[in-house]
Design a protein around this motif. Structure first.
Motif, mmCIF file in Angstrom:
data_model
loop_
_atom_site.group_PDB
_atom_site.id
_atom_site.type_symbol
_atom_site.label_atom_id
_atom_site.label_comp_id
_atom_site.label_asym_id
_atom_site.label_seq_id
_atom_site.Cartn_x
_atom_site.Cartn_y
_atom_site.Cartn_z
ATOM 1 N N PHE A 1 -39.652 14.905 -35.343
ATOM 2 C CA PHE A 1 -39.075 13.599 -35.208
ATOM 3 C C PHE A 1 -39.851 12.465 -35.874
ATOM 4 O O PHE A 1 -39.079 11.797 -36.440
ATOM 5 N N ALA A 2 -41.010 12.587 -35.667
ATOM 6 C CA ALA A 2 -41.809 11.851 -36.544
ATOM 7 C C ALA A 2 -41.521 11.804 -38.160
ATOM 8 O O ALA A 2 -41.515 10.547 -38.623
ATOM 9 N N ALA A 3 -41.187 12.936 -38.700
ATOM 10 C CA ALA A 3 -40.937 13.139 -39.944
ATOM 11 C C ALA A 3 -39.604 12.149 -40.423
ATOM 12 O O ALA A 3 -39.325 11.664 -41.433
ATOM 13 N N ALA B 1 -44.057 3.068 -29.542
ATOM 14 C CA ALA B 1 -44.857 4.334 -28.829
ATOM 15 C C ALA B 1 -43.583 5.190 -28.376
ATOM 16 O O ALA B 1 -42.777 4.705 -27.722
ATOM 17 N N GLY B 2 -43.598 6.529 -28.981
ATOM 18 C CA GLY B 2 -42.965 7.573 -28.715
ATOM 19 C C GLY B 2 -41.482 7.125 -29.367
ATOM 20 O O GLY B 2 -40.285 7.165 -28.954
ATOM 21 N N CYS B 3 -41.699 7.066 -30.705
ATOM 22 C CA CYS B 3 -40.684 6.575 -31.494
ATOM 23 C C CYS B 3 -39.572 7.356 -31.787
ATOM 24 O O CYS B 3 -38.374 6.893 -32.230
ATOM 25 N N GLY B 4 -39.825 8.504 -31.403
ATOM 26 C CA GLY B 4 -38.554 9.515 -31.792
ATOM 27 C C GLY B 4 -38.246 9.703 -33.277
ATOM 28 O O GLY B 4 -39.087 9.564 -34.111
ATOM 29 N N SER B 5 -36.779 9.677 -33.322
ATOM 30 C CA SER B 5 -36.487 9.673 -34.632
ATOM 31 C C SER B 5 -36.183 8.347 -35.577
ATOM 32 O O SER B 5 -35.667 8.115 -36.476
ATOM 33 N N GLY B 6 -36.472 7.242 -34.805
ATOM 34 C CA GLY B 6 -36.837 6.153 -35.259
ATOM 35 C C GLY B 6 -35.589 5.162 -35.000
ATOM 36 O O GLY B 6 -35.525 3.972 -35.620
ATOM 37 N N TYR C 1 -38.220 21.078 -27.203
ATOM 38 C CA TYR C 1 -36.705 20.664 -26.839
ATOM 39 C C TYR C 1 -36.197 19.696 -27.947
ATOM 40 O O TYR C 1 -35.043 19.572 -28.611
ATOM 41 N N TYR C 2 -37.124 18.824 -28.236
ATOM 42 C CA TYR C 2 -36.654 18.014 -29.130
ATOM 43 C C TYR C 2 -36.644 18.050 -30.678
ATOM 44 O O TYR C 2 -35.680 17.940 -31.360
ATOM 45 N N ASN C 3 -37.567 19.055 -31.158
ATOM 46 C CA ASN C 3 -37.455 19.699 -32.089
ATOM 47 C C ASN C 3 -36.196 20.629 -32.431
ATOM 48 O O ASN C 3 -35.518 20.371 -33.570
ATOM 49 N N ALA C 4 -35.695 21.036 -31.413
ATOM 50 C CA ALA C 4 -34.563 21.989 -31.586
ATOM 51 C C ALA C 4 -33.299 21.108 -31.657
ATOM 52 O O ALA C 4 -32.412 21.406 -32.377
ATOM 53 N N TRP C 5 -33.360 19.964 -30.792
ATOM 54 C CA TRP C 5 -32.397 19.031 -30.784
ATOM 55 C C TRP C 5 -32.150 18.351 -32.347
ATOM 56 O O TRP C 5 -31.129 18.256 -32.880
ATOM 57 N N GLY C 6 -33.245 18.000 -32.829
ATOM 58 C CA GLY C 6 -33.394 17.503 -34.229
ATOM 59 C C GLY C 6 -32.459 16.478 -34.524
ATOM 60 O O GLY C 6 -32.293 15.614 -34.094
ATOM 61 N N LYS C 7 -31.801 16.682 -35.933
ATOM 62 C CA LYS C 7 -30.789 15.627 -36.421
ATOM 63 C C LYS C 7 -29.718 15.353 -35.811
ATOM 64 O O LYS C 7 -28.990 14.326 -36.044
ATOM 65 N N ASP C 8 -29.356 16.134 -34.744
ATOM 66 C CA ASP C 8 -28.119 16.023 -34.042
ATOM 67 C C ASP C 8 -28.325 15.187 -32.759
ATOM 68 O O ASP C 8 -27.389 14.416 -32.289
ATOM 69 N N TYR C 9 -29.693 14.577 -32.592
ATOM 70 C CA TYR C 9 -30.110 13.670 -31.596
ATOM 71 C C TYR C 9 -29.335 12.525 -31.610
ATOM 72 O O TYR C 9 -28.672 12.007 -30.557
#
Length: 215
Positions: free
Chosen positions: A95-97, A67-72, A27-35
């Motif tokens: 998200f880590a990237a 912890a669980g940093c997501g996109s930062g 889900y979060y990979n698909a959401w990606g940079k729009d998150y």
């Protein structure tokens, strides 16, 4: 569950959450940079509030674990509040990237919070913060114990949790952690707005901030 890209972040899945790590990562990979654009449009300010709590209650200097940093977003808030040594981890490599690219972390690791113990030594971090993540974690109190293990005595463990996922059993398990002299309660906030601009959250789903000191 098939994800419809046009409704990412606003569909039933996002409001209900999931503890299935493959589903969460997809889900979060698909959401990606729009998150980030999405959550900012919903007046999301939990990272800033949590960073302010850490600054207020911190007694031990040193590296903060996000912890669980997501996109930062939390890393950015920590950095803006003066915390320059931050290590993040997240389930999603994508998200880590994104988080690592921001330059506010010393390093970002891939960690599945369902798999314990985490890949960190006892007392490795001065403080730990976990914001907007525990919705997707099985057995949150066990994860909180793991947070305490990797943080130093006297350090802070600060996390948020959604009001619709807080019940007597959850509260009782946190009380047991305190009774076991693992953590000392510093603050349990009143329910606060989480995503007030999102129709599925609004005034219906809020968050509570928990701040504990490691014993």
């Amino acid at each position: 569950m098939e994800l419809q890209e046009a409704t990412l972040g606003q569909d039933k899945w996002f409001a209900e959450g999931s503890q299935a790590e493959n589903e969460v990562e997809k889900y979060y990979n698909a959401w990606g940079k729009d998150y980030e654009d999405s959550v900012k449009s919903w007046d999301y300010d939990a990272p800033e509030k949590a960073a302010a709590l850490l600054k207020k209650y911190m007694q031990v200097d040193g590296t903060v674990c996000d912890a669980g940093c997501g996109s930062g977003l939390t890393g950015e808030a920590l950095n803006a509040s003066g915390f320059k040594s931050v290590v993040g981890f997240d389930l999603s490599p994508d998200f880590a990237a994104v988080a690592k690219e921001k330059g506010v972390y010393e390093d970002v690791h891939i960690v599945n919070m369902h798999e314990k113990p985490f890949c960190y030594s006892d007392n490795q971090f001065a403080n730990l913060i976990c914001i907007g993540t525990l919705t997707y974690v099985q057995n949150v109190p066990d994860v909180v114990r793991e947070f305490a293990r990797i943080a130093k005595p006297g350090g802070m463990v600060i996390f948020s949790h959604r009001t619709d996922m807080i019940d007597d059993e959850f509260t009782g398990e946190l009380e047991a952690i305190k009774a076991d002299k693992v953590l000392e309660e510093v603050l349990v906030s009143d329910p606060k707005p989480y995503l007030p601009g999102n129709k599925d959250f609004s005034d219906k789903i809020k968050i509570v901030y928990y701040a504990y000191r490691v014993l």
